[in-house]
Design a protein around this motif. Structure first.
Motif, PDB file in Angstrom:
ATOM      1  N   GLN A   5      -2.515   6.038   2.956  1.00 58.51           N
ATOM      2  CA  GLN A   5      -1.891   5.788   4.247  1.00 58.51           C
ATOM      3  C   GLN A   5      -2.659   4.743   5.038  1.00 58.51           C
ATOM      4  O   GLN A   5      -2.069   3.825   5.595  1.00 58.51           O
ATOM      5  N   GLN A   6      -4.013   4.867   5.091  1.00 58.29           N
ATOM      6  CA  GLN A   6      -4.822   3.863   5.771  1.00 58.29           C
ATOM      7  C   GLN A   6      -6.236   3.909   5.205  1.00 58.29           C
ATOM      8  O   GLN A   6      -6.851   4.963   5.159  1.00 58.29           O
ATOM      9  N   LEU A  33       4.561  -0.545  -2.649  1.00 56.22           N
ATOM     10  CA  LEU A  33       4.280  -0.651  -1.216  1.00 56.22           C
ATOM     11  C   LEU A  33       5.321   0.166  -0.465  1.00 56.22           C
ATOM     12  O   LEU A  33       6.514  -0.017  -0.657  1.00 56.22           O
ATOM     13  N   GLY A  34       4.855   1.070   0.378  1.00 55.75           N
ATOM     14  CA  GLY A  34       5.725   1.988   1.080  1.00 55.75           C
ATOM     15  C   GLY A  34       5.712   3.337   0.386  1.00 55.75           C
ATOM     16  O   GLY A  34       5.352   3.449  -0.782  1.00 55.75           O
ATOM     17  N   GLY A  52      -1.725  -4.895   6.059  1.00 56.73           N
ATOM     18  CA  GLY A  52      -3.020  -5.416   5.675  1.00 56.73           C
ATOM     19  C   GLY A  52      -3.165  -5.964   4.272  1.00 56.73           C
ATOM     20  O   GLY A  52      -4.188  -6.576   3.957  1.00 56.73           O
ATOM     21  N   TRP A  53      -2.179  -5.788   3.414  1.00 58.38           N
ATOM     22  CA  TRP A  53      -2.320  -6.220   2.024  1.00 58.38           C
ATOM     23  C   TRP A  53      -2.097  -7.717   1.840  1.00 58.38           C
ATOM     24  O   TRP A  53      -2.466  -8.272   0.816  1.00 58.38           O
ATOM     25  N   ASP A  54      -1.503  -8.360   2.817  1.00 61.33           N
ATOM     26  CA  ASP A  54      -1.216  -9.792   2.697  1.00 61.33           C
ATOM     27  C   ASP A  54      -2.281 -10.671   3.347  1.00 61.33           C
ATOM     28  O   ASP A  54      -2.161 -11.884   3.365  1.00 61.33           O
ATOM     29  N   ILE A  55      -3.379 -10.071   3.824  1.00 58.58           N
ATOM     30  CA  ILE A  55      -4.425 -10.840   4.499  1.00 58.58           C
ATOM     31  C   ILE A  55      -5.423 -11.418   3.497  1.00 58.58           C
ATOM     32  O   ILE A  55      -5.796 -12.585   3.579  1.00 58.58           O
ATOM     33  N   HIS A 114     -10.442  -5.528   8.074  1.00 59.36           N
ATOM     34  CA  HIS A 114      -9.174  -4.989   8.559  1.00 59.36           C
ATOM     35  C   HIS A 114      -8.784  -3.768   7.716  1.00 59.36           C
ATOM     36  O   HIS A 114      -9.220  -3.622   6.585  1.00 59.36           O
ATOM     37  N   THR A 115      -7.954  -2.908   8.291  1.00 58.01           N
ATOM     38  CA  THR A 115      -7.460  -1.761   7.528  1.00 58.01           C
ATOM     39  C   THR A 115      -6.247  -2.180   6.709  1.00 58.01           C
ATOM     40  O   THR A 115      -5.606  -3.191   6.991  1.00 58.01           O
ATOM     41  N   LYS A 116      -5.991  -1.394   5.689  1.00 53.88           N
ATOM     42  CA  LYS A 116      -4.833  -1.591   4.818  1.00 53.88           C
ATOM     43  C   LYS A 116      -4.172  -0.238   4.655  1.00 53.88           C
ATOM     44  O   LYS A 116      -4.839   0.788   4.705  1.00 53.88           O
ATOM     45  N   GLY A 117      -2.871  -0.232   4.413  1.00 55.67           N
ATOM     46  CA  GLY A 117      -2.218   1.065   4.238  1.00 55.67           C
ATOM     47  C   GLY A 117      -0.840   0.949   3.629  1.00 55.67           C
ATOM     48  O   GLY A 117      -0.289  -0.143   3.481  1.00 55.67           O
ATOM     49  N   GLY A 118      -0.310   2.106   3.263  1.00 58.30           N
ATOM     50  CA  GLY A 118       1.042   2.178   2.731  1.00 58.30           C
ATOM     51  C   GLY A 118       1.170   1.829   1.271  1.00 58.30           C
ATOM     52  O   GLY A 118       2.215   1.344   0.851  1.00 58.30           O
TER      53      GLY A 118
END
Length: 141
Positions: A5-6, A33-34, A52-55, A114-118
């Motif tokens: 989730q995060q 994703l999702g 956050g996955w596209d950073i 940064h955080t990432k999630g999902g």
């Protein structure tokens, strides 16, 4: 299936030792994703935690006991959410089917700015090189 989730830091790794038939193979991570769910028999996807996955890219690695290595990197884009994808890590060759081959594989996203999630992490698939499973969404570099 692991649902993240995060998080700040992601490392997924594994090992496998197996007697493969001689030939060329490809290794894939199976990701989504999702958060997938069903409602009234329909497949749906909750995307409120995808971020956050596209950073920065996610790194994938593969190594074998006979010193073959492969790396790849992908930005996990939000437009890819809602469906399972096979992310190509790399290829390896088995020349002797009488000897077991040890595989090590990993997936990393360790940028802590940064955080990432999902993200759902399901499994790793190994297919003969060039094989395309029916209805598979394959992501390659």
């Amino acid at each position: 299936v692991a649902y993240l989730q995060q998080i700040w830091w992601l490392e997924v790794d594994g090992e496998l030792e197996f007697c493969f038939p001689a030939g060329s193979y490809s290794l894939f991570f199976h990701l989504h994703l999702g958060r997938p769910y069903r409602r009234m028999g329909r497949r749906l996807c909750a995307t409120e935690h995808v971020h956050g996955w596209d950073i920065t890219p996610t790194w994938f690695q593969l190594s074998t006991s006979d010193e073959q290595q492969a790396t790849s990197e992908y930005y996990l884009h939000l437009h890819e959410q809602g469906g399972w994808k096979l992310y190509h890590v790399g290829d390896f060759v088995v020349s002797n089917s009488d000897e077991s081959m040890k595989l090590k594989f990993s997936m990393m996203q360790i940028d802590c700015t940064h955080t990432k999630g999902g993200l759902c992490v399901d499994s790793v698939f190994i297919y003969p090189k060039g094989y395309k499973p029916e209805k598979a969404n394959i992501v390659c570099t």
